[in-house]
Design a protein around this motif. Structure first.
Motif, short mmCIF file in Angstrom:
data_model
loop_
_atom_site.label_atom_id
_atom_site.label_comp_id
_atom_site.label_asym_id
_atom_site.label_seq_id
_atom_site.Cartn_x
_atom_site.Cartn_y
_atom_site.Cartn_z
N LYS A 9 19.13 -39.63 -36.01
CA LYS A 9 19.73 -38.34 -36.34
C LYS A 9 19.91 -37.55 -35.06
CE LYS A 9 19.13 -38.80 -40.85
NZ LYS A 9 19.85 -39.97 -41.23
N PRO A 10 20.96 -36.72 -34.93
CA PRO A 10 21.15 -35.93 -33.72
C PRO A 10 20.05 -34.88 -33.58
CG PRO A 10 22.78 -35.34 -35.35
CD PRO A 10 22.02 -36.52 -35.89
N VAL A 11 19.55 -34.74 -32.35
CA VAL A 11 18.49 -33.76 -32.09
C VAL A 11 19.07 -32.36 -32.10
CG1 VAL A 11 16.75 -33.05 -30.40
CG2 VAL A 11 17.21 -35.46 -30.76
N ILE A 12 20.29 -32.22 -31.61
CA ILE A 12 20.94 -30.91 -31.54
C ILE A 12 22.03 -30.85 -32.60
CG2 ILE A 12 22.14 -29.28 -30.04
CD1 ILE A 12 21.04 -30.94 -27.68
N PRO A 13 21.80 -30.11 -33.69
CA PRO A 13 22.84 -30.00 -34.71
C PRO A 13 24.04 -29.21 -34.18
CG PRO A 13 20.84 -28.87 -35.41
CD PRO A 13 20.59 -29.44 -34.06
N PRO A 14 25.25 -29.50 -34.67
CA PRO A 14 26.44 -28.87 -34.10
C PRO A 14 26.58 -27.38 -34.41
CG PRO A 14 27.03 -30.36 -35.88
CD PRO A 14 25.57 -30.51 -35.65
N LEU A 43 9.75 -21.08 -24.93
CA LEU A 43 10.64 -21.72 -25.89
C LEU A 43 11.66 -22.59 -25.17
CD1 LEU A 43 11.53 -18.73 -28.23
CD2 LEU A 43 9.97 -20.60 -28.72
N ILE A 44 11.96 -23.73 -25.77
CA ILE A 44 13.09 -24.53 -25.34
C ILE A 44 14.16 -24.36 -26.40
CG2 ILE A 44 13.95 -26.88 -25.06
CD1 ILE A 44 11.44 -27.57 -23.63
N VAL A 45 15.33 -23.91 -25.97
CA VAL A 45 16.44 -23.66 -26.88
C VAL A 45 17.50 -24.72 -26.62
CG1 VAL A 45 18.18 -22.01 -27.63
CG2 VAL A 45 15.96 -21.20 -26.85
N LEU A 46 17.90 -25.43 -27.67
CA LEU A 46 18.96 -26.45 -27.60
C LEU A 46 20.13 -25.96 -28.43
CD1 LEU A 46 16.69 -29.52 -28.21
CD2 LEU A 46 17.80 -28.97 -26.07
N LYS A 47 21.30 -25.87 -27.80
CA LYS A 47 22.46 -25.33 -28.51
C LYS A 47 23.72 -26.05 -28.07
CE LYS A 47 24.80 -21.14 -29.75
NZ LYS A 47 24.84 -19.70 -29.68
N GLN A 48 24.59 -26.30 -29.03
CA GLN A 48 25.89 -26.88 -28.72
C GLN A 48 26.87 -25.75 -28.55
OE1 GLN A 48 26.95 -30.12 -31.15
NE2 GLN A 48 28.86 -30.51 -30.06
N THR A 49 27.48 -25.65 -27.35
CA THR A 49 28.38 -24.54 -27.06
C THR A 49 29.83 -24.84 -27.40
OG1 THR A 49 28.48 -25.26 -24.76
CG2 THR A 49 26.90 -23.53 -25.31
N ASP A 50 30.26 -26.08 -27.20
CA ASP A 50 31.59 -26.49 -27.65
C ASP A 50 31.53 -27.94 -28.12
OD1 ASP A 50 31.65 -28.03 -25.33
OD2 ASP A 50 33.03 -26.73 -24.28
N ALA A 51 32.67 -28.58 -28.32
CA ALA A 51 32.69 -29.92 -28.90
C ALA A 51 31.94 -30.95 -28.05
CB ALA A 51 34.13 -30.37 -29.11
N GLU A 52 31.97 -30.80 -26.72
CA GLU A 52 31.33 -31.77 -25.83
C GLU A 52 30.05 -31.26 -25.18
OE1 GLU A 52 34.10 -32.68 -22.82
OE2 GLU A 52 35.41 -33.85 -24.12
N THR A 53 29.92 -29.97 -24.99
CA THR A 53 28.87 -29.40 -24.16
C THR A 53 27.69 -28.91 -24.98
OG1 THR A 53 30.61 -28.65 -22.68
CG2 THR A 53 28.43 -27.76 -22.30
N LYS A 54 26.50 -29.28 -24.52
CA LYS A 54 25.26 -28.78 -25.11
C LYS A 54 24.40 -28.23 -23.98
CE LYS A 54 25.59 -32.50 -28.36
NZ LYS A 54 25.37 -33.90 -28.50
N HIS A 55 23.57 -27.24 -24.29
CA HIS A 55 22.70 -26.63 -23.29
C HIS A 55 21.24 -26.73 -23.70
CE1 HIS A 55 25.30 -24.64 -20.31
NE2 HIS A 55 26.20 -24.71 -21.28
#
Length: 131
Positions: free
Chosen positions: A41-46, A66-78
């Motif tokens: 399963k993806p760790v970072i949901p879209p 805190l560690i924050v995981l976020k998808q900013t656009d279709a390809e990029t995650k932070h």
């Protein structure tokens, strides 16, 4: 007297390791599971940002936050690590299988440390396994 201590230590380590081995030897597999796209399963949901409580030891310092995981656009995650005081320590950008440092706090901005952090987070997030 010291020879007895050494002999006792050797014998006890032999007994403890043989007991642990017997437990592993009796383990039976129920079935083999192959890792595929369906199993992981993806760790970072879209759609949403995921927050994890973290404790990191770097250069004899202990940081919690805190560690924050976020998808900013279709390809990029932070991946951003923020301390409890709200100070951003590092920000990594992920595109496909690559991870690059966007921001690293000046005290931590050492090439070996940054590459070690990137390799560890790549392993934790299973980036090299099925993207």
């Amino acid at each position: 007297m010291q020879n007895y201590r050494i002999i006792f230590l050797l014998l006890s380590s032999l007994l403890l390791s043989s007991c642990a081995y017997q437990k592993l030897a009796s383990y039976k597999k129920t079935s083999e599971t192959l890792i595929s796209d369906n199993n992981l399963k993806p760790v970072i949901p879209p759609a949403i940002a995921v927050k994890y409580k973290a404790s990191i030891d770097v250069l004899n310092k202990h940081f919690t936050g805190l560690i924050v995981l976020k998808q900013t656009d279709a390809e990029t995650k932070h991946l951003v690590f923020v301390t409890e005081l709200g100070m951003r320590m590092f920000d990594f950008e992920m595109k496909g299988d690559s991870m690059n440092a966007v921001f690293v706090f000046d005290a931590l901005n050492k090439p070996n440390l940054v590459t070690a952090l990137i390799l560890n987070f790549k392993t934790i997030l299973l980036m090299e396994w099925f993207n």
